[in-house]
Write a protein that holds these residues in place. Structure first.
Motif, PDB file in Angstrom:
ATOM      1  N   ASN A 299       4.182  17.598   6.580  1.00  0.00           N
ATOM      2  CA  ASN A 299       4.213  19.062   6.506  1.00  0.00           C
ATOM      3  C   ASN A 299       3.867  19.670   7.867  1.00  0.00           C
ATOM      4  O   ASN A 299       3.532  18.952   8.810  1.00  0.00           O
ATOM      5  N   GLU A 300       3.934  20.990   7.934  1.00  0.00           N
ATOM      6  CA  GLU A 300       3.667  21.694   9.183  1.00  0.00           C
ATOM      7  C   GLU A 300       2.195  21.649   9.557  1.00  0.00           C
ATOM      8  O   GLU A 300       1.824  21.890  10.708  1.00  0.00           O
ATOM      9  N   TYR A 327       5.242  16.812  15.124  1.00  0.00           N
ATOM     10  CA  TYR A 327       5.976  17.785  14.323  1.00  0.00           C
ATOM     11  C   TYR A 327       6.254  17.188  12.948  1.00  0.00           C
ATOM     12  O   TYR A 327       6.177  15.961  12.736  1.00  0.00           O
ATOM     13  N   LYS A 328       6.549  18.063  11.997  1.00  0.00           N
ATOM     14  CA  LYS A 328       6.867  17.623  10.648  1.00  0.00           C
ATOM     15  C   LYS A 328       8.049  16.657  10.675  1.00  0.00           C
ATOM     16  O   LYS A 328       9.062  16.910  11.314  1.00  0.00           O
TER      17      LYS A 328
END
Length: 577
Positions: A299-300, A327-328
C-alpha cells in the motif's frame, strides 16, 4: 553464598513499590486572595511590591527566593498581578519537610529557568525518578508567573540496583528497574557494539547490541560521543524501562555515570552489520539493526505483505543516507532499526557501513511493478543466475554501464532477418533499460549500486517487416501455445511450449522471448565478431564466396542450392537449415 545473593536480588526485583498518597498546594500570585494568603500587599497598577519576608509558606511547602538584576516582586500590570524574578541571580526554591519529596511543579505564565535537579519541560518540572525535598529554579531571563502548583508526597523507598551482565539479562527485568549493566570483552564476553546514534542531549537514542540482544540507551551523554562501530566495555547504571514497546536503558540524574564505561572505536573488529531476520522474528529483535529481504509493499503507507511498516523516523535523506523511498508494489531488501510504535512493527531505515537502507529487488519468479517515475541513485538486486557457457536472454529496468559488464558478451537483435534467421549483433558494451539482449555472463543474484531504476516498460524490438519480434519481460510471462512465441534453450535453439501442463509455457522474468510466424523454423544468427553461429556479411555477387565443407573440401563459390548442414564460408561457420 552465591545462590543466596541471587535469590536476594530476585526478591528485590519482585517487590512492588509502596503506594504513596500525594498532596498539592498552589501559590497564586494572580488574585487578591492568593497574594493576601502570602501576606503580601497588592501593588498599585503599574507598580510592584518587593518580597521582604525570608520565606512564604502554604501548607507544608515553603518558597524562598533570591534577587537578580531587580528585586523579586509582585507586579501589577493593568490590574493583573504576577510574580517576577530576574536573571543574574534571581531564583525561587520550593522545599517540603524532611521525609517527604517534591514530585511535580507546574507553572502558569512565562518561565525561562534552569533547575537544580529533575527535568524541566517548558512549564512542567518532574523529579525524573530522583527523590528530593527541595528544588530551585534559577532565572535565565525575566520570569512572569501567575500560579505555581506543587505536588509532593511521602518519600518513596529507594529502589534496589540490580547487577546484570548482558543486555538479555537487562531486558528480563521489570520495567522501571534500576540496574548496573556490565559489558565484558573476549570470546566469552558480551562484546557490545554501537549500531546507530540518533538525536542529541537528553533525548538521544543510542542503539546497542551485544551477543545476547539489543537495547536503546536513552539520554546517556558521555564525554566521548557515541558513534557507530564503537566497542563498549565496563559498566553503567541506569533505569530499564519498556516504553511503547521499546526497551530503553535511561539515564538517572544522580546515578548514571559513564566514568566506568570504556568507549573505543574498533581497531581489529569488523564493522557491525545488520542481523538478517524473517518478518516473523521481529519481536525478538527490537532495538537491533536488522535486514529483511524480499519485502513486498502492498500500500501507499509502505506496509509490507508480512506486516512490517517502513517509517523514516530518523529522517534519512538521499544525499546523506542514500535513502530512496520505495513505492507501492515494489519488492525491497530493508535495513534499519526495529523500533515498534505500540503494536505496529516498524523499521526505521538507516545507512551505516555502506549498507543501503533500501535495495530494490527484481525477482525472476515474481511480478515486477515499475515505479511511476525514475528513481535516481538506487541499489537494485536481481534474483537471476546467468551463465557464460551459453546464450541467455536478458532484460532489466535500468541501464548497466560498460564497467559493470566487462566480463560479459552482449548481443542485441538488429531487426534484420536473413531467411529464417534473426540476426544479432555481438560486441555490445552496455545494457539499456528495457531492451532485450542475449548475453554470456557468469553471474548470480548481482546487486547494482548507484543506478537509475526507470519507469521504462519492457520493450519489443521488431524486424523491419514487423513479422519477427524479440520481446523483453521483467516478470514471469505465459507464452502462447500456437507456436508463435518461443524461448531460447541452452543449446542455442528456439523452442515453443507444447502445453501449459505444470506451467511449461511460463517464462521466468528478466528474460526475453521470440515472436515469429507460425510455420517458420526460426533460428538466431550473428554478424560481426563472434564465437557462435555466424552468417557472413552479404556480398553483391556469389563468386566472392569460397565454400568448404567441414572436411576442408572446396565445394564452390555460391550458397545457392546447398543442402542443409554446416559449412565454412570465407573462413566463418555457416548453418544452412
Amino acid at each position: 553464598m552465591k545462590h543466596f545473593l541471587h535469590i536476594l536480588v530476585l526478591t528485590f526485583v519482585l517487590v512492588s513499590p509502596l503506594r504513596v498518597l500525594a498532596d498539592t498546594v498552589t501559590f497564586d500570585f494572580s488574585t487578591d486572595q492568593g497574594i493576601s494568603a502570602l501576606g503580601i500587599e497588592k501593588p498599585d497598577n503599574g507598580k510592584g511590591t518587593n518580597l521582604k519576608d525570608k520565606a512564604y509558606t502554604i501548607g507544608d511547602v515553603t518558597m524562598t527566593y533570591t534577587n537578580g538584576t531587580a528585586t523579586t516582586r509582585i507586579w501589577n500590570s493593568k490590574g493583573t498581578t504576577e510574580l517576577r524574578f530576574y536573571k543574574k541571580g534571581g531564583s525561587i526554591t520550593f522545599t517540603v519537610p524532611t521525609g517527604q519529596q517534591v514530585t511535580n511543579v507546574v507553572f502558569n505564565g512565562t518561565l525561562k529557568c534552569k533547575c537544580t535537579i529533575g527535568a524541566l519541560n517548558r512549564l512542567e518540572w518532574t523529579d525524573n525518578g530522583t527523590p528530593t525535598n527541595t528544588v530551585t529554579f534559577t532565572a535565565k531571563e525575566t520570569n512572569n508567573i501567575q500560579t505555581i502548583k506543587i505536588t509532593y508526597s511521602s518519600a518513596k523507598p529507594a529502589k534496589p540496583i540490580v547487577k546484570v551482565n548482558s543486555i538479555q539479562e537487562l531486558k528480563a527485568l521489570e520495567s522501571g528497574s534500576y540496574a548496573t549493566l556490565s559489558l565484558t570483552d573476549g570470546n566469552n564476553g558480551s562484546m557490545a557494539r554501537v549500531l546507530h546514534v540518533y538525536g542529541t542531549g537528553n533525548t538521544q537514542e543510542i542503539y546497542i547490541r551485544d551477543n545476547t540482544g539489543a537495547v536503546c540507551f536513552y539520554g546517556i551523554n558521555p564525554n566521548v560521543p557515541f558513534a557507530c562501530n564503537q566497542h563498549l566495555a565496563g559498566q553503567i547504571t541506569g533505569e530499564y524501562v519498556l516504553e511503547n514497546g521499546i526497551p530503553r536503558f535511561k539515564a538517572i540524574s544522580d546515578k548514571t555515570n559513564t566514568a566506568y564505561l570504556i568507549i573505543a572505536a574498533p581497531i581489529t573488529e569488523k564493522e557491525v552489520q545488520p542481523k538478517e531476520i524473517e518478518a516473523t522474528e521481529y519481536s525478538n529483535n527490537i532495538a537491533d539493526w536488522v535486514l529483511l529481504k524480499n519485502q513486498s509493499l502492498i500500500n501507499e503507507e509502505l506496509a509490507t505483505q508480512e506486516g512490517i511498516i517502513i517509517r523514516n523516523r530518523f529522517n534519512s535523506t538521499a544525499n546523506k543516507d542514500k535513502y530512496t523511498e520505495p513505492y507501492k508494489g515494489a519488492i525491497v531488501d530493508l535495513a534499519g532499526i526495529a523500533v515498534p510504535n505500540g503494536v505496529k512493527h516498524e523499521i526505521n531505515p538507516i545507512y551505516q557501513n555502506s549498507l543501503r537502507p533500501i535495495v530494490f529487488v527484481v525477482d525472476e519468479e515474481k511480478a515486477f511493478v515499475s515505479p511511476q517515475q525514475d528513481i535516481a541513485d538506487a541499489a537494485v538486486r536481481l534474483k537471476r543466475t546467468l551463465s557464460a557457457a551459453y546464450w541467455n536472454t536478458f532484460a532489466v529496468p535500468f541501464d548497466i554501464e560498460s564497467e559493470d559488464v566487462e566480463d560479459a558478451q552482449i548481443a542485441k537483435f538488429t531487426g534484420k532477418v536473413e531467411g529464417c534467421s534473426m540476426i544479432f549483433e555481438n560486441g555490445q558494451t552496455h545494457i539499456e533499460a528495457g531492451v532485450p539482449y542475449i548475453v554470456k555472463w557468469d553471474i548470480k543474484d548481482p546487486t547494482f549500486e548507484g543506478v537509475t531504476l526507470k519507469a521504462t516498460e519492457a520493450k519489443t524490438v521488431k524486424s523491419d517487416d514487423g513479422r519477427f519480434c524479440f520481446i523483453a519481460t521483467y516478470g514471469p510471462t505465459q507464452l502462447a501455445l500456437n507456436k508463435t512465441e518461443r524461448y531460447l534453450a541452452k543449446n542455442g535453439n528456439l523452442y515453443y511450449p507444447a502445453s501449459a501442463d505444470n506451467k511449461a509455457n511460463l517464462l521466468k522474468g528478466l528474460r526475453a522471448y521470440y515472436r515469429i510466424p507460425t510455420t517458420t523454423e526460426a533460428k538466431i544468427a550473428f554478424f560481426g565478431e563472434t564465437t557462435g553461429i555466424t552468417i557472413p556479411e552479404v556480398h553483391t555477387t556469389p563468386n566472392q564466396f569460397k565454400v568448404y565443407n567441414l572436411n576442408g573440401q572446396y565445394i564452390g563459390n555460391s550458397l545457392e542450392n546447398l543442402p542443409k548442414g554446416i559449412y565454412i564460408v570465407n573462413g566463418k561457420k555457416l548453418i544452412i537449415n
